[in-house]
Design a protein around this motif. Sequence first.
Motif, PDB file in Angstrom:
ATOM      1  N   SER A 277       0.802  -1.232   0.000  1.00  0.00           N
ATOM      2  CA  SER A 277       0.000   0.000   0.000  1.00  0.00           C
ATOM      3  C   SER A 277       0.833   1.279   0.000  1.00  0.00           C
ATOM      4  CB  SER A 277      -0.935   0.003   1.228  1.00  0.00           C
ATOM      5  OG  SER A 277      -0.152   0.129   2.394  1.00  0.00           O
ATOM      6  N   GLY A 278       2.154   1.155   0.096  1.00  0.00           N
ATOM      7  CA  GLY A 278       2.984   2.345   0.043  1.00  0.00           C
ATOM      8  C   GLY A 278       3.022   3.149   1.326  1.00  0.00           C
ATOM      9  N   GLU A 279       2.250   2.730   2.351  1.00  0.00           N
ATOM     10  CA  GLU A 279       2.307   3.414   3.646  1.00  0.00           C
ATOM     11  C   GLU A 279       1.982   2.426   4.747  1.00  0.00           C
ATOM     12  OE1 GLU A 279      -0.678   6.488   3.789  1.00  0.00           O
ATOM     13  OE2 GLU A 279      -2.292   5.010   3.876  1.00  0.00           O
ATOM     14  N   LEU A 280       2.182   2.857   5.986  1.00  0.00           N
ATOM     15  CA  LEU A 280       1.879   1.999   7.127  1.00  0.00           C
ATOM     16  C   LEU A 280       1.066   2.783   8.159  1.00  0.00           C
ATOM     17  CD1 LEU A 280       5.264   0.132   7.788  1.00  0.00           C
ATOM     18  CD2 LEU A 280       3.151  -0.849   6.867  1.00  0.00           C
ATOM     19  N   THR A 281       0.162   2.083   8.848  1.00  0.00           N
ATOM     20  CA  THR A 281      -0.609   2.712   9.928  1.00  0.00           C
ATOM     21  C   THR A 281      -0.486   1.846  11.178  1.00  0.00           C
ATOM     22  OG1 THR A 281      -2.610   1.459   9.454  1.00  0.00           O
ATOM     23  CG2 THR A 281      -2.316   3.510   8.229  1.00  0.00           C
ATOM     24  N   ALA A 282      -1.040   2.366  12.273  1.00  0.00           N
ATOM     25  CA  ALA A 282      -1.027   1.603  13.526  1.00  0.00           C
ATOM     26  C   ALA A 282      -1.760   0.274  13.341  1.00  0.00           C
ATOM     27  CB  ALA A 282      -1.683   2.421  14.636  1.00  0.00           C
ATOM     28  N   LYS A 283      -2.802   0.299  12.481  1.00  0.00           N
ATOM     29  CA  LYS A 283      -3.566  -0.931  12.270  1.00  0.00           C
ATOM     30  C   LYS A 283      -2.691  -2.028  11.653  1.00  0.00           C
ATOM     31  CE  LYS A 283      -7.993  -2.687  10.682  1.00  0.00           C
ATOM     32  NZ  LYS A 283      -7.372  -3.948  10.218  1.00  0.00           N
ATOM     33  N   ASP A 284      -1.756  -1.637  10.770  1.00  0.00           N
ATOM     34  CA  ASP A 284      -0.847  -2.624  10.178  1.00  0.00           C
ATOM     35  C   ASP A 284      -0.026  -3.324  11.269  1.00  0.00           C
ATOM     36  OD1 ASP A 284      -1.522  -2.202   7.451  1.00  0.00           O
ATOM     37  OD2 ASP A 284      -0.384  -0.329   7.500  1.00  0.00           O
ATOM     38  N   VAL A 285       0.408  -2.539  12.268  1.00  0.00           N
ATOM     39  CA  VAL A 285       1.188  -3.131  13.360  1.00  0.00           C
ATOM     40  C   VAL A 285       0.307  -4.086  14.170  1.00  0.00           C
ATOM     41  CG1 VAL A 285       2.646  -2.657  15.363  1.00  0.00           C
ATOM     42  CG2 VAL A 285       2.612  -1.047  13.446  1.00  0.00           C
ATOM     43  N   ALA A 286      -0.944  -3.656  14.428  1.00  0.00           N
ATOM     44  CA  ALA A 286      -1.876  -4.509  15.170  1.00  0.00           C
ATOM     45  C   ALA A 286      -2.123  -5.808  14.402  1.00  0.00           C
ATOM     46  CB  ALA A 286      -3.196  -3.772  15.396  1.00  0.00           C
ATOM     47  N   ASP A 287      -2.343  -5.711  13.082  1.00  0.00           N
ATOM     48  CA  ASP A 287      -2.605  -6.899  12.267  1.00  0.00           C
ATOM     49  C   ASP A 287      -1.375  -7.806  12.219  1.00  0.00           C
ATOM     50  OD1 ASP A 287      -5.077  -5.863  11.856  1.00  0.00           O
ATOM     51  OD2 ASP A 287      -4.700  -5.162   9.810  1.00  0.00           O
ATOM     52  N   CYS A 296       6.432  -6.842  15.297  1.00  0.00           N
ATOM     53  CA  CYS A 296       5.219  -6.058  15.588  1.00  0.00           C
ATOM     54  C   CYS A 296       4.845  -6.201  17.065  1.00  0.00           C
ATOM     55  CB  CYS A 296       4.045  -6.532  14.730  1.00  0.00           C
ATOM     56  SG  CYS A 296       4.200  -6.057  13.000  1.00  0.00           S
ATOM     57  N   ILE A 297       4.893  -7.435  17.570  1.00  0.00           N
ATOM     58  CA  ILE A 297       4.563  -7.660  18.979  1.00  0.00           C
ATOM     59  C   ILE A 297       5.521  -6.876  19.869  1.00  0.00           C
ATOM     60  CG2 ILE A 297       4.465  -9.404  20.821  1.00  0.00           C
ATOM     61  CD1 ILE A 297       3.515 -11.407  18.673  1.00  0.00           C
ATOM     62  N   LYS A 298       6.803  -6.883  19.487  1.00  0.00           N
ATOM     63  CA  LYS A 298       7.794  -6.172  20.302  1.00  0.00           C
ATOM     64  C   LYS A 298       7.541  -4.655  20.285  1.00  0.00           C
ATOM     65  CE  LYS A 298      12.753  -5.810  21.215  1.00  0.00           C
ATOM     66  NZ  LYS A 298      12.716  -4.346  21.395  1.00  0.00           N
ATOM     67  N   LEU A 299       7.167  -4.121  19.120  1.00  0.00           N
ATOM     68  CA  LEU A 299       6.879  -2.675  19.050  1.00  0.00           C
ATOM     69  C   LEU A 299       5.761  -2.305  20.018  1.00  0.00           C
ATOM     70  CD1 LEU A 299       6.911  -1.744  15.223  1.00  0.00           C
ATOM     71  CD2 LEU A 299       8.553  -1.039  16.994  1.00  0.00           C
ATOM     72  N   ILE A 300       4.714  -3.125  20.033  1.00  0.00           N
ATOM     73  CA  ILE A 300       3.573  -2.828  20.905  1.00  0.00           C
ATOM     74  C   ILE A 300       3.962  -2.985  22.371  1.00  0.00           C
ATOM     75  CG2 ILE A 300       1.226  -3.516  21.527  1.00  0.00           C
ATOM     76  CD1 ILE A 300       0.878  -4.474  18.626  1.00  0.00           C
ATOM     77  N   ARG A 301       4.708  -4.061  22.671  1.00  0.00           N
ATOM     78  CA  ARG A 301       5.128  -4.294  24.062  1.00  0.00           C
ATOM     79  C   ARG A 301       6.032  -3.181  24.564  1.00  0.00           C
ATOM     80  NH1 ARG A 301       6.260 -10.555  24.534  1.00  0.00           N
ATOM     81  NH2 ARG A 301       4.106 -11.263  24.780  1.00  0.00           N
ATOM     82  N   ASP A 302       6.994  -2.768  23.740  1.00  0.00           N
ATOM     83  CA  ASP A 302       7.902  -1.686  24.161  1.00  0.00           C
ATOM     84  C   ASP A 302       7.113  -0.421  24.461  1.00  0.00           C
ATOM     85  OD1 ASP A 302      10.024  -3.358  23.896  1.00  0.00           O
ATOM     86  OD2 ASP A 302      10.820  -2.467  22.057  1.00  0.00           O
ATOM     87  N   GLY A 303       6.152  -0.105  23.592  1.00  0.00           N
ATOM     88  CA  GLY A 303       5.330   1.084  23.805  1.00  0.00           C
ATOM     89  C   GLY A 303       4.493   0.945  25.065  1.00  0.00           C
ATOM     90  N   GLY A 304       3.901  -0.212  25.245  1.00  0.00           N
ATOM     91  CA  GLY A 304       3.071  -0.458  26.422  1.00  0.00           C
ATOM     92  C   GLY A 304       3.874  -0.330  27.711  1.00  0.00           C
ATOM     93  N   ARG A 305       5.134  -0.770  27.648  1.00  0.00           N
ATOM     94  CA  ARG A 305       5.976  -0.686  28.833  1.00  0.00           C
ATOM     95  C   ARG A 305       6.239   0.771  29.207  1.00  0.00           C
ATOM     96  NH1 ARG A 305      11.248  -0.433  28.848  1.00  0.00           N
ATOM     97  NH2 ARG A 305      11.386  -1.209  26.714  1.00  0.00           N
ATOM     98  N   ARG A 306       6.562   1.593  28.172  1.00  0.00           N
ATOM     99  CA  ARG A 306       6.828   3.015  28.421  1.00  0.00           C
ATOM    100  C   ARG A 306       5.596   3.696  29.006  1.00  0.00           C
ATOM    101  NH1 ARG A 306      12.172   3.855  28.592  1.00  0.00           N
ATOM    102  NH2 ARG A 306      13.187   3.562  26.571  1.00  0.00           N
ATOM    103  N   LEU A 307       4.451   3.441  28.380  1.00  0.00           N
ATOM    104  CA  LEU A 307       3.214   4.049  28.873  1.00  0.00           C
ATOM    105  C   LEU A 307       2.906   3.524  30.276  1.00  0.00           C
ATOM    106  CD1 LEU A 307       0.672   5.729  28.563  1.00  0.00           C
ATOM    107  CD2 LEU A 307      -0.367   3.858  27.267  1.00  0.00           C
ATOM    108  N   GLY A 308       3.118   2.220  30.478  1.00  0.00           N
ATOM    109  CA  GLY A 308       2.858   1.620  31.790  1.00  0.00           C
ATOM    110  C   GLY A 308       3.689   2.263  32.886  1.00  0.00           C
ATOM    111  N   GLU A 309       4.952   2.603  32.567  1.00  0.00           N
ATOM    112  CA  GLU A 309       5.810   3.233  33.575  1.00  0.00           C
ATOM    113  C   GLU A 309       5.246   4.585  34.007  1.00  0.00           C
ATOM    114  OE1 GLU A 309       9.889   1.068  31.974  1.00  0.00           O
ATOM    115  OE2 GLU A 309       9.588   3.198  31.591  1.00  0.00           O
ATOM    116  N   VAL A 310       4.776   5.349  33.018  1.00  0.00           N
ATOM    117  CA  VAL A 310       4.174   6.646  33.359  1.00  0.00           C
ATOM    118  C   VAL A 310       2.901   6.435  34.176  1.00  0.00           C
ATOM    119  CG1 VAL A 310       3.002   8.664  32.409  1.00  0.00           C
ATOM    120  CG2 VAL A 310       5.172   7.910  31.430  1.00  0.00           C
ATOM    121  N   LEU A 311       2.074   5.482  33.745  1.00  0.00           N
ATOM    122  CA  LEU A 311       0.811   5.256  34.454  1.00  0.00           C
ATOM    123  C   LEU A 311       1.054   4.750  35.879  1.00  0.00           C
ATOM    124  CD1 LEU A 311      -1.479   3.788  31.649  1.00  0.00           C
ATOM    125  CD2 LEU A 311      -1.368   6.114  32.555  1.00  0.00           C
TER     126      LEU A 311
END
Lengths: 385, 385
Positions: A277-287, A296-311
């Motif tokens: 498709s010539g581009e990527l979205t968050a949905k592509d990572v989820a899929d 893809c799983i690692k990208l989501i986990r790394d992000g979740g960890r960062r957000l989790g630390e703030v929360l």
Amino acid sequence: MLSILRALRDDGPVSRAELGDRLGLTRPRLTGEIERLIKAGFVAEAGMAASRGGRRSTLVEIHPRLRFAAVDLGAGSIDVEVVNGRLEPLVAYRESADIRKGPKAILHRVGELLAKARVEGVYGRLDAVGIGVPGPVSFRDGVPVSPPIMPGWDRYPVRELLAREHGCPVVVDNDVNIMAVGERHGGVARSVDDFLFVKIGTGIGCGIHLSGDVYRGVDGCAGDIGHIQVDAGGPTCSCGNTGCLEAVFSGAALVRDALVVARSGASPALAERLTRSGELTAKDVADGAAEGDVVCIKLIRDGGRRLGEVLASLVSFANPSMIVIGGGLAQLGHVLLAEIRSVVYRRSLPLATGNLPVVLSELSGRAGVTGAAVLASDAAFEQIP
Amino acid sequence: MLSILRALRDDGPVSRAELGDRLGLTRPRLTGEIERLIKAGFVAEAGMAASRGGRRSTLVEIHPRLRFAAVDLGAGSIDVEVVNGRLEPLVAYRESADIRKGPKAILHRVGELLAKARVEGVYGRLDAVGIGVPGPVSFRDGVPVSPPIMPGWDRYPVRELLAREHGCPVVVDNDVNIMAVGERHGGVARSVDDFLFVKIGTGIGCGIHLSGDVYRGVDGCAGDIGHIQVDAGGPTCSCGNTGCLEAVFSGAALVRDALVVARSGASPALAERLTRSGELTAKDVADGAAEGDVVCIKLIRDGGRRLGEVLASLVSFANPSMIVIGGGLAQLGHVLLAEIRSVVYRRSLPLATGNLPVVLSELSGRAGVTGAAVLASDAAFEQIP
């Protein structure tokens, strides 16, 4: 009086007897208040209630004539609904629009959509308007204040102009606050008094509900958690600092990181989607993650960890009873949620997390307009003399 | 009614006319309320006011007979005051005591001190008691909850026992919350509605004042910021996690770090003090810094930076209008304050820090008892039928 109107708005028609019981009002007090509200055009009689043994009581309801407009402006979208007094949508418009076109163009388009609804007979006149914008707002003044992604909107008199145009009370708030209010009205946080609503979209923000009310802070910018530093050596943020949460994890950051691993070939799933498709979205990572692509799983986990630390920090500080995750990136779903939970539960003290649900928004795309409708109706109710 | 009593408590004798003006109460309403408060024994007549032109108005004051007990329990100290209705101390006791001796021994000693004050004629009976303890408290139940440094106190019925002993309302809260209340009553945060009070003592905690009230969170542990992680590779904390703020910077952490640099000889100022007295305290580090010892200055700066990073996050989240630094380590003074300010101002968004004073507590050691007295008087006022 506010409590009577809110009960009729949220729970529907009810007999006077039951309403009095529910709100703990004496019969004469209730009768007086209901008379005033009927006279003001906010409450209507709705026939006889089923008998409770004694004399039958009459039903009352929120006046079926009431109409509120609810507007949710996103970075790239306009959502407009007109709802009745029970906040049921009578018409809903959703279209793309770039907030950077400026307030005149955007509010003109909102006006056209509302005019269309009027022509179609949805309403004769509006009783109040609620509008959310994607940036900091001075709630007291009804204007955006230094909104980073809304050029031309700084201190633009949104409330004043809409109030003049529609001849009714107008409430202006930021998009995350209205989503939190919406989720409390009709979503997973229903009747929860103290919770955090975390929106992960292009950026990251947090709506704070304390003791049953939106907490906005002294300057109206409470909840601006996207610029908390999570990685001193991290990427530069649009605010000029480095390693802000939203520079590390957000819709924009995720797409940036996804492009890197697609181009390097580290993620076959993303490489294939990029080629297609010539581009990527968050949905592509989820899929990709759903298909088992480890990067893809690692990208989501790394992000979740960062957000989790703030929360986790915010849980220690605010001791809320629920955290709701909403916004576009909520579609990353359970991989994201599992990582956030794991960090929050591990990093906060047991007393604060003993009974702390971390859950996805139920209303997703409709949280914003729902909250805007709630705030609009409250504003109308508060103006009754 | 609460507003009348608080005005007389905080501002002293006033004419009925001026009180009515100040609180926006009509003459008949005010007269009725004052009569009730006089009958209840909380307000007294205090002679005639100076003429304002028309008929002279009578002065009223908080009843001079009122007595409140204020107790501040620290990790190693007991502070007890008995105050009058204006919260002026009539007697004050301060002594060392190890909180780990358990509730029976400590509360017995508090009882002895209060009995001594009674024997000395300071009071006949108490109208309310306020008590702060160094750990999480269920404010609703009036009991400490899983307090880490208070063995034997978990769920001990502090409020119930004191209420039975003194036959009056009792308020139990944690030490940082009462310090925040005290600072707002008679210190630097006077009449500030939204502020954070950060206590840096043996540990670190934060009292949160939002919209004019203490915010305690759902389980009463809001403000427990000492266990926010600031350094994943940092020292192990008493809570079992690693790199918590108070494991990195607090009274205990500072002494630990000071001993290391004293023994290694890196800090001549600390090495000399250790040799002289056989131990080191936070005051030694403060004195070393004042003499220009660079290692002492660095210890304070490093700690201030860590604390500043946490506070920057909380400013983004809560958007308060002031941060007050109190507790034993506040004696580190301006080196500490300068570092905290620098980080907070650099790391938070301009809208939130445009007008955000970061200041030292004015009441220092007396903040706790002052707040306990305020909460005690509020509790007494709220019980008037």
